[in-house]
Structures are given as structure tokens and as C-alpha cells.
Write a protein that holds these residues in place. Structure first.
Motif, short mmCIF file in Angstrom:
data_model
loop_
_atom_site.label_atom_id
_atom_site.label_comp_id
_atom_site.label_asym_id
_atom_site.label_seq_id
_atom_site.Cartn_x
_atom_site.Cartn_y
_atom_site.Cartn_z
N ARG A 155 0.84 -1.21 0.00
CA ARG A 155 0.00 0.00 0.00
C ARG A 155 0.87 1.24 0.00
NH1 ARG A 155 -3.24 -3.59 -0.35
NH2 ARG A 155 -2.44 -3.29 -2.43
N THR A 199 1.13 4.04 -3.02
CA THR A 199 0.91 5.48 -2.85
C THR A 199 2.11 6.26 -3.35
OG1 THR A 199 -0.32 4.85 -0.87
CG2 THR A 199 0.07 7.19 -1.22
N ARG A 233 -11.45 -1.68 1.25
CA ARG A 233 -10.33 -0.80 1.52
C ARG A 233 -10.50 0.55 0.84
NH1 ARG A 233 -5.82 -1.12 -1.58
NH2 ARG A 233 -6.29 -3.29 -2.02
N ARG A 280 -5.66 -0.81 8.82
CA ARG A 280 -4.21 -0.59 8.83
C ARG A 280 -3.67 -0.26 7.45
NH1 ARG A 280 -0.95 -1.94 13.09
NH2 ARG A 280 0.72 -2.52 11.68
N GLU A 281 -4.19 -0.93 6.43
CA GLU A 281 -3.72 -0.61 5.08
C GLU A 281 -4.13 0.81 4.69
OE1 GLU A 281 -4.51 -3.67 2.14
OE2 GLU A 281 -4.23 -5.21 3.65
N ARG A 285 -1.81 3.18 6.36
CA ARG A 285 -0.52 3.25 5.67
C ARG A 285 -0.62 4.19 4.48
NH1 ARG A 285 0.45 0.55 9.54
NH2 ARG A 285 0.59 2.67 10.25
N HIS A 286 -1.73 4.08 3.76
CA HIS A 286 -1.93 4.91 2.59
C HIS A 286 -1.98 6.39 2.99
CE1 HIS A 286 -3.67 5.15 -1.62
NE2 HIS A 286 -3.69 6.40 -1.20
N THR A 304 1.36 7.76 3.99
CA THR A 304 2.21 8.11 2.86
C THR A 304 1.74 9.40 2.20
OG1 THR A 304 2.41 5.73 2.52
CG2 THR A 304 3.31 7.15 0.83
N GLU A 305 0.45 9.63 2.26
CA GLU A 305 -0.10 10.87 1.69
C GLU A 305 0.22 12.08 2.57
OE1 GLU A 305 -4.15 9.58 -0.73
OE2 GLU A 305 -4.18 11.13 0.79
#
Lengths: 245, 245
Positions: free
Chosen positions: A76, A80, B33, B72-73, B76-77, B80-81
DNA sequence: TTCCGTATGATGGTATACCATAAGACCGCG
DNA sequence: CGCGGTCTTATGGTATACCATCATACGGAA
């Protein structure tokens, strides 16, 4: 992973704390995820996985020795970042890049790097100038050996110094990510004839402009530096007009 | 989630295919998701979670009705953003933003948006110009109502049109992400006196410059537009010099 | 009363189990 | 021989179980 949970942390406690600050324990408790992220990212950047190649989760589990939870969160993250794409009904693959995208990346780099370079030329202190000088000298030594990866690292450090000296952490972060997406391209670009000469030459132009606090000259040199790289990349990518790399 | 796996896909198959292309089934099989990601991102942008607030995974599970894997995924995304930070030994929190960061974001926006605007002024076709005209008219209608969110949406569409007309998808993507990080700031900025007037005025300047294919004027107006916003943001954020928002 | 040790609960990190689906192999019927 | 159906398997999507750790609360001893 039957045998987990005691992998690091076995350094003997013989370290001496020279002062109060260093007493502080801020071990960023290196998680499996962080390690896996770094490994996988480096593997992709290094070309260990070819663009378009499928990244099968369970296979990655075996290869990295971690569970799917970790792998999926890492994927993931990389998705991103733009290093991994997820095809519907198929799963993650190493991202492809075509000339249309690569060109955009070079455009963004021009916009951000010229800004940073001009800012650096306006405000650089002597420490920054000294650092840049050192980096360039290293680069000169290494460019004779024609080692693409070493040159790449030095180039990165050169720009990193420029960005961070002006407090442009966010812009640098963006540039770093974009660069990772064209990493293979950059390596090939560097391998091209004359690039190992013209690249450092341009960087020295930038450096000189910064030295004499000339933002305009720095901007011009920086734009030329990137556009030359883009030109080479185009010649590698554009003719086919297909999703290479 | 005891009762899963039959959520959508119940649309009756009464659609008529007008041609062969439209026969194709490319239902992006909306995953939990993706839905959770969008929901959570919007919630953060809308300010439903305050900056600095902890995002406890199990709590989010209950709130979104999905399992921790999904949460959780998604985290994570968003991490990162840049919308979520993960404090060590504490877990994810809604990212804070201080003036140092916000300023950088405005700087990057200036670099990217002026480039896009100038490019648009050079190359815009009549369809693009028409589209921009429509967006601006909508904006004028709505700006009288002083509805910050509506104005924000129109502003976004204005710039989106400019970026995409020039094929700058990657730069637009970057700008979108940066904007989400200062979304609360943008809403407050828009609420400021006169901003509902000066904003559209600047955008009309940009539009006029594009109409008459004047890249320099467009660049100047665009820079002014963003710098005015940054100025207001600074007055909201800088005095305290603490991690607000 | 204060301090220290322990118990307990909350939380994130990790692994694993289960399910639906899609693609391919295989086989039998025409 | 070819076509269609079915079985198998690989794969991603999702949920859950387990564990180590940290913070807090509580209780007993000095």
C-alpha cells in the motif's frame, strides 16, 4: 516465521552516555514493516523486479520472510508512492512508466529544483557552499570511474544539500519520490555517452552561480541540467511509444 | 462483518449496450479498503478528526465497520499521503501542520501551478477556455452565498481543468495531495473577509490571461493568488509558532 | 504519607485462517 | 476434432487470534 521476536536488540549495554541528552532512548523500534518497505523499495529501484512484473503477495512473504500483513501494508505504501500499481483482478505489479509520465516528472523536477536552486543562490551560507564544494569534488573523483550508481548518489546528495539548506523538506520529499519512479531511467541516462561529463559540468555551473549568489544563472543551469537528462530519457523511451520501463 | 460478501452487484441487468465497447465489464470491484480510504480521508479533511487526535485502530474498526487489516492498510496509505503520522510507541494520529510546513506547501504550489497556468495560457484550446468560463461563472454565483466548501470545490475544478488540459496529471496529483494536507487551512482562508472576493478576482485574471494567451500575465496572477492565500494562512498560523492545525 | 512493585488493560505488531473469484487444465460428449 | 462444462489451483480480500509493550491504577510496606 516460526522463530520470531528476538531478532535484534542484542547489542551489549556497554555504551557510555557522554551527556544527558544522549541518555535518551528513542530507539525507533524498527518494525518489520519498515525493514520490509526499505528492502522492497530498494529492490524495485535497483531493478531486481522488472517493470510490469507481478508482485505476488505470498511469494514476497517467502522472499522477505514476513507475513502477508506486513507485505500488504508495504505494498500500500509503495502504491501510494507510485512505485507499485495494482491492476484490478490481478494484484500488484511493478509500476510501468512511459514517456508521457517521465516527461511530466522531469517537468515537475524543473519547477521544484529551479526554485530550490534559486533560493539557495540567494541565501546560501558558507557552510552550505562548503558542503556543495565537497560533494562536487567527490563527484569529480568518481565520475572518472564511470560508476553510474556512485554518480547518482553524489548527484542526489548535491541536490539534497540545496533543498535542505533552504528548508524545503517537502519539495525534496516530492523530488525524491519522483526520482525513485524514474530510477532505472536515471541509471540509463547516466550511462549514456557524455552524460558523465555534461552532468557534473552543469552541476558545477549551478555551484558557481550559488557561490556568487546569482539566482538567475543558477536557475538557467539547473533547467539545462534537467532538460539534458530529459532529452536522453526521451531518446530511450519515446521512439517506441510503448510502456517501457 | 459477519454478513459480508454480497454488498453490491445487485443492479438488475437491464442495461442496454449501445455499442460493442460499452459491453466491456470493467467494474473496478470496489474493495472495502477503497471505500474505507475515501471515507476516512474525507473525514480527516472535513475536520471530523482534529489534528493530533489519536486514530485508535480498533476504534476505527467499529466506526467504519471493517476489520483491522483494512484499517491498517488505509492508515498506511494516508500516512504516505501525509494526512496521518505515526508516533512511535503511540500509533497513528491525524497529522499536525505548522507554518513552516504550510509555507513550503504554498511554495510548491506556486512552483507547480504557475507552470501549469503558463502552459495552459500557451496551449489552451477553445474547449478548455469554455470549460474555465463555465467554472468561473458557477464560482461567481456561489461566491455570493459565501459557502466556503462550494467555493473550494469550484476553485479545485478551475485548477484541475488547467492542469489536466496540459496533460499534467502527475503535477495535479501532487497538488491535490498537498491541498488535502492544508484543507482546514484553506477553508479558514476562504472564510476570511474579502477572500471570497479577491480569490475569484485573481482567478478571473488568470482566466483572462489564458484567454488572450498571455503566459506571463497568467503566471503573475497565479502567483499573486497563492501568495494572498499564504499570507492569510500565515496570519492564522504563524503568530503562535506552535503546531496548530 | 510516600514510594515502589505488581497487576491489568489498552494498543499496536505480527501471523494465520478463511473465503470468493478468476484463470487454466482437464475431460467427456457431440 | 472441437466445444463446453467442471474441477483445481493460485491469488487477493477480509477477518481474527496472539503477543509484546507501555501506561495506568492500585496496594502494601517503610
Amino acid at each position: 516465521m516460526k522463530e520470531t521476536m528476538n531478532r535484534n536488540l542484542f547489542a551489549p549495554t556497554t555504551e557510555i552516555a557522554p551527556n544527558l541528552e544522549s541518555l535518551r532512548i528513542d530507539t525507533p523500534p524498527v518494525t518489520l514493516r519498515e525493514m520490509a518497505l526499505e528492502r522492497l523499495r530498494n529492490a524495485i529501484i535497483a531493478g531486481l523486479f522488472s517493470p510490469g512484473q507481478r508482485l505476488v503477495e505470498r511469494t514476497l512473504c517467502d522472499q522477505l520472510g514476513v507475513s502477508r500483513s506486513v507485505i500488504r501494508e508495504v505494498l500500500r505504501h509503495l502504491e501510494t508512492e507510485g512505485l507499485v500499481e495494482t491492476a484490478p483482478k490481478q494484484g500488484p505489479i511493478v509500476a510501468l512508466i512511459d514517456w508521457h509520465q517521465a516527461r511530466q516528472i522531469y517537468d515537475v523536477r524543473i519547477a521544484l529544483e529551479t526554485t530550490a536552486v534559486a533560493d539557495c543562490a540567494r541565501n546560501a551560507d558558507s557552510a552550505t557552499k562548503e558542503k556543495l564544494k565537497t560533494v562536487l569534488e567527490d563527484l569529480d573523483r568518481n565520475s572518472r570511474k564511470n560508476d553510474a550508481l556512485t554518480i547518482l548518489a553524489a548527484t542526489t546528495e548535491f541536490y539534497e544539500t540545496i533543498f535542505l539548506s533552504g528548508g524545503h523538506e517537502i519539495a525534496w520529499d516530492i523530488v525524491k519520490r519522483l526520482n525513485s519512479r524514474i530510477s532505472r531511467l536515471r541509471v540509463m541516462t547516466l550511462s549514456t555517452t557524455n552524460r558523465t561529463v555534461s552532468g557534473p559540468a552543469r552541476m558545477r555551473e549551478i555551484f558557481n552561480a550559488i557561490l556568487r549568489n546569482d539566482p538567475d544563472a543558477a536557475t538557467t543551469a539547473c533547467r539545462a541540467h534537467i532538460m539534458e537528462a530529459a532529452k536522453i530519457a526521451e531518446s530511450l523511451l519515446a521512439p517506441t511509444d510503448e510502456a517501457k520501463f
